[in-house]
Write a protein that holds these residues in place. Structure first.
Motif, PDB file in Angstrom:
ATOM      1  N   HIS A   1     -20.913 -51.978 -67.249  1.00  0.00           N
ATOM      2  CA  HIS A   1     -21.247 -52.243 -65.851  1.00  0.00           C
ATOM      3  C   HIS A   1     -19.985 -52.079 -65.016  1.00  0.00           C
ATOM      4  O   HIS A   1     -19.991 -51.376 -64.018  1.00  0.00           O
ATOM      5  CB  HIS A   1     -21.843 -53.652 -65.676  1.00  0.00           C
TER       6      HIS A   1
ATOM      7  N   TYR B   1     -12.361 -58.761 -65.700  1.00  0.00           N
ATOM      8  CA  TYR B   1     -13.566 -58.933 -66.495  1.00  0.00           C
ATOM      9  C   TYR B   1     -14.058 -57.543 -66.857  1.00  0.00           C
ATOM     10  O   TYR B   1     -14.208 -56.685 -65.979  1.00  0.00           O
ATOM     11  CB  TYR B   1     -14.686 -59.625 -65.707  1.00  0.00           C
TER      12      TYR B   1
ATOM     13  N   LYS C   1     -15.576 -50.942 -54.815  1.00  0.00           N
ATOM     14  CA  LYS C   1     -15.584 -52.408 -54.775  1.00  0.00           C
ATOM     15  C   LYS C   1     -14.505 -53.025 -55.665  1.00  0.00           C
ATOM     16  O   LYS C   1     -13.822 -53.960 -55.257  1.00  0.00           O
ATOM     17  CB  LYS C   1     -16.965 -52.928 -55.203  1.00  0.00           C
ATOM     18  N   HIS C   2     -14.354 -52.502 -56.887  1.00  0.00           N
ATOM     19  CA  HIS C   2     -13.455 -53.150 -57.853  1.00  0.00           C
ATOM     20  C   HIS C   2     -12.202 -52.326 -58.162  1.00  0.00           C
ATOM     21  O   HIS C   2     -11.098 -52.863 -58.175  1.00  0.00           O
ATOM     22  CB  HIS C   2     -14.215 -53.427 -59.160  1.00  0.00           C
TER      23      HIS C   2
ATOM     24  N   TYR D   1     -12.251 -63.369 -56.519  1.00  0.00           N
ATOM     25  CA  TYR D   1     -11.850 -62.000 -56.854  1.00  0.00           C
ATOM     26  C   TYR D   1     -11.723 -61.160 -55.591  1.00  0.00           C
ATOM     27  O   TYR D   1     -12.407 -61.394 -54.601  1.00  0.00           O
ATOM     28  CB  TYR D   1     -12.855 -61.367 -57.822  1.00  0.00           C
TER      29      TYR D   1
ATOM     30  N   TRP E   1     -13.627 -55.437 -63.618  1.00  0.00           N
ATOM     31  CA  TRP E   1     -13.475 -56.123 -62.342  1.00  0.00           C
ATOM     32  C   TRP E   1     -12.219 -56.986 -62.267  1.00  0.00           C
ATOM     33  O   TRP E   1     -12.109 -57.999 -62.999  1.00  0.00           O
ATOM     34  CB  TRP E   1     -14.684 -57.047 -62.110  1.00  0.00           C
ATOM     35  N   PRO E   2     -11.282 -56.634 -61.394  1.00  0.00           N
ATOM     36  CA  PRO E   2     -10.110 -57.493 -61.186  1.00  0.00           C
ATOM     37  C   PRO E   2     -10.543 -58.886 -60.727  1.00  0.00           C
ATOM     38  O   PRO E   2     -11.475 -59.018 -59.931  1.00  0.00           O
ATOM     39  CB  PRO E   2      -9.336 -56.786 -60.059  1.00  0.00           C
ATOM     40  N   ASN E   3      -9.870 -59.896 -61.227  1.00  0.00           N
ATOM     41  CA  ASN E   3     -10.244 -61.282 -60.929  1.00  0.00           C
ATOM     42  C   ASN E   3      -9.016 -62.159 -60.809  1.00  0.00           C
ATOM     43  O   ASN E   3      -7.967 -61.826 -61.342  1.00  0.00           O
ATOM     44  CB  ASN E   3     -11.097 -61.815 -62.091  1.00  0.00           C
TER      45      ASN E   3
HETATM   46  P1  5GP Z   1     -24.199 -61.268 -59.099  1.00  0.00           P
HETATM   47  O1  5GP Z   1     -24.247 -62.018 -57.819  1.00  0.00           O
HETATM   48  O2  5GP Z   1     -25.391 -60.412 -59.362  1.00  0.00           O
HETATM   49  O3  5GP Z   1     -23.762 -62.086 -60.290  1.00  0.00           O
HETATM   50  O4  5GP Z   1     -23.013 -60.231 -58.933  1.00  0.00           O
HETATM   51  C1  5GP Z   1     -23.051 -59.220 -57.982  1.00  0.00           C
HETATM   52  C2  5GP Z   1     -21.774 -58.448 -58.010  1.00  0.00           C
HETATM   53  O5  5GP Z   1     -20.687 -59.277 -57.580  1.00  0.00           O
HETATM   54  C3  5GP Z   1     -21.315 -57.975 -59.401  1.00  0.00           C
HETATM   55  O6  5GP Z   1     -21.926 -56.815 -59.814  1.00  0.00           O
HETATM   56  C4  5GP Z   1     -19.871 -57.775 -59.163  1.00  0.00           C
HETATM   57  O7  5GP Z   1     -19.625 -56.616 -58.415  1.00  0.00           O
HETATM   58  C5  5GP Z   1     -19.528 -58.972 -58.327  1.00  0.00           C
HETATM   59  N1  5GP Z   1     -19.177 -60.140 -59.148  1.00  0.00           N
HETATM   60  C6  5GP Z   1     -20.004 -61.166 -59.517  1.00  0.00           C
HETATM   61  N2  5GP Z   1     -19.332 -62.090 -60.221  1.00  0.00           N
HETATM   62  C7  5GP Z   1     -18.051 -61.645 -60.296  1.00  0.00           C
HETATM   63  C8  5GP Z   1     -16.872 -62.176 -60.878  1.00  0.00           C
HETATM   64  O8  5GP Z   1     -16.848 -63.256 -61.486  1.00  0.00           O
HETATM   65  N3  5GP Z   1     -15.746 -61.427 -60.744  1.00  0.00           N
HETATM   66  C9  5GP Z   1     -15.718 -60.252 -60.094  1.00  0.00           C
HETATM   67  N4  5GP Z   1     -14.563 -59.593 -60.015  1.00  0.00           N
HETATM   68  N5  5GP Z   1     -16.804 -59.731 -59.508  1.00  0.00           N
HETATM   69  C10 5GP Z   1     -17.950 -60.414 -59.616  1.00  0.00           C
END
Ligand code: 5GP
Ligand code: 5GP
Length: 229
Positions: free
Chosen positions: A64, A33, A121-122, A75, A67-69
Motif C-alpha cells: 500500500h 511505516y 502524499k508520502h 505524520y 509512509w514517513p511518520n
Molecule cells: P485511514 O484513515 O483509512 O486509516 O488512512 C487513510 C490514509 O491516511 C492512509 O492511506 C495513509 O495515507 C494515511 N495514514 C493513516 N494512518 C497513518 C499513519 O499512522 N501514518 C502515516 N504516515 N499515514 C497514515
C-alpha cells in the motif's frame, strides 16, 4: 565585540533566511511505516474493487505504501508541491510495481494514479532521504525481504475464508521477522472483521525493519477472517 546596528540587522536577516530555508527543506521524520494490504479484504467490502488493467493481481499481499511518520504518531504529508510523480524516473521498476504494488481501486486503471497519490502524499516527505527512484525501489526491496503470505502459510494460516486468532497471526509474523507488527482489519459485506493491512516499521533509510517506536492503533476482533482472493 560591539556590533553596530547594520551588522545586527544583517545577522537577523541571515538567521531568518536560514530558518526559513531549513524549515522548507526540513521534512524530517522518525521512521517509516511499510504497509501491505491483503487484496481479498480490499475487494470483499461493500465498496468492492476493480482489477488493474494488467489483470487480476496474484493472491499475495500487495504494497500500500511507505509512509514517513513521527514518533508521537503524527505524520507529515504532501511535503513538496514542486515534486511531481514522474514515471520516466522509475521506468525500470514499473513491471515489478505492477506485480507487487497493484491498485485495486475503481475504475480499473494501470496503477499510475495510486503510485502518484503515494508519492505526492508520502514520498515527498522523505525526499531528504530518498529520491523518487530510491523511494519506490526501497518499498519493492522491503516487500522482497519479508514474505508475509509464506510466513502465515507456514504457521498454518491460509487465505481460505477461515477465522484465525489475531494473536496467532501477530505471533507468526513477529517470530519470523523479529520485530513488532501492526494489524489493521476492515469489515466485509457480512460484517466480519478481517485481516486487511499489516504495518511494519522501517528505519529512515528505508532499508531495515526496526522495532516500531509506536504501533498504529487499529481495532480487530480477537478472531479475524482471512478471505480468499
Ligand atoms: P485511514 O484513515 O483509512 O486509516 O488512512 C487513510 C490514509 O491516511 C492512509 O492511506 C495513509 O495515507 C494515511 N495514514 C493513516 N494512518 C497513518 C499513519 O499512522 N501514518 C502515516 N504516515 N499515514 C497514515
Ligand atoms: P492513502 O491516502 O490511504 O495512502 O491512499 C489511499 C488512496 O489511494 C485512496 O484515494 C484510494 O482510493 C487510492 N487507492 C488506489 N488503489 C488503491 C489500493 O489498491 N488500495 C488502497 N488502500 N488504496 C488505493
Amino acid at each position: 565585540m560591539k556590533l553596530n546596528r547594520s551588522a545586527i540587522v544583517n545577522l537577523l536577516f541571515i538567521s531568518l533566511f536560514l530558518s526559513l530555508h531549513c524549515f522548507s527543506l526540513g521534512q524530517d521524520f522518525d521512521f517509516f511505516y511499510f504497509v501491505q494490504q491483503w487484496p481479498g479484504s480490499y475487494c470483499d467490502t461493500k465498496n468492492s474493487c476493480c482489477y488493474p488493467t494488467s489483470g487480476k493481481p496474484a493472491s499475495d499481499f500487495g504494497i500500500h505504501g511507505l509512509w514517513p511518520n513521527y514518533n508521537d504518531g503524527s505524520y507529515p504529508s504532501n511535503c513538496d508541491p514542486d515534486s511531481a510523480f514522474d514515471k520516466s524516473q522509475i521506468s525500470d521498476l514499473i513491471s515489478s510495481m505492477e506485480k507487487n504494488w497493484p491498485t485495486l481501486s475503481c475504475p480499473s486503471n494501470d496503477g499510475t494514479k495510486f503510485w502518484t497519490h503515494e508519492w505526492i502524499k508520502h514520498g515527498t516527505c522523505s525526499e531528504s532521504e530518498l529520491d523518487q527512484h530510491e523511494y519506490f525501489e526501497a518499498a519493492l526491496k522491503l516487500k522482497d525481504k519479508i514474505n508475509l503470505l509464506k510466513i502465515l502459510n507456514n504457521a498454518g494460516i491460509e487465505a481460505d475464508d477461515g477465522f484465525y486468532e489475531l494473536d496467532e497471526i501477530r505471533k507468526a509474523i513477529e517470530e519470523e521477522s523479529g520485530v513488532s507488527v501492526g494489524i489493521e482489519c476492515n469489515v466485509d459485506s457480512y460484517g466480519n472483521s478481517q485481516l486487511y493491512q499489516i504495518y511494519m516499521c522501517v528505519d529512515t533509510s528505508g532499508s531495515q525493519f526496526i522495532q516500531c517506536p509506536l504501533l498504529p492503533r487499529h481495532r480487530c476482533g480477537s478472531s479475524i477472517q482471512f478471505p480468499k482472493f
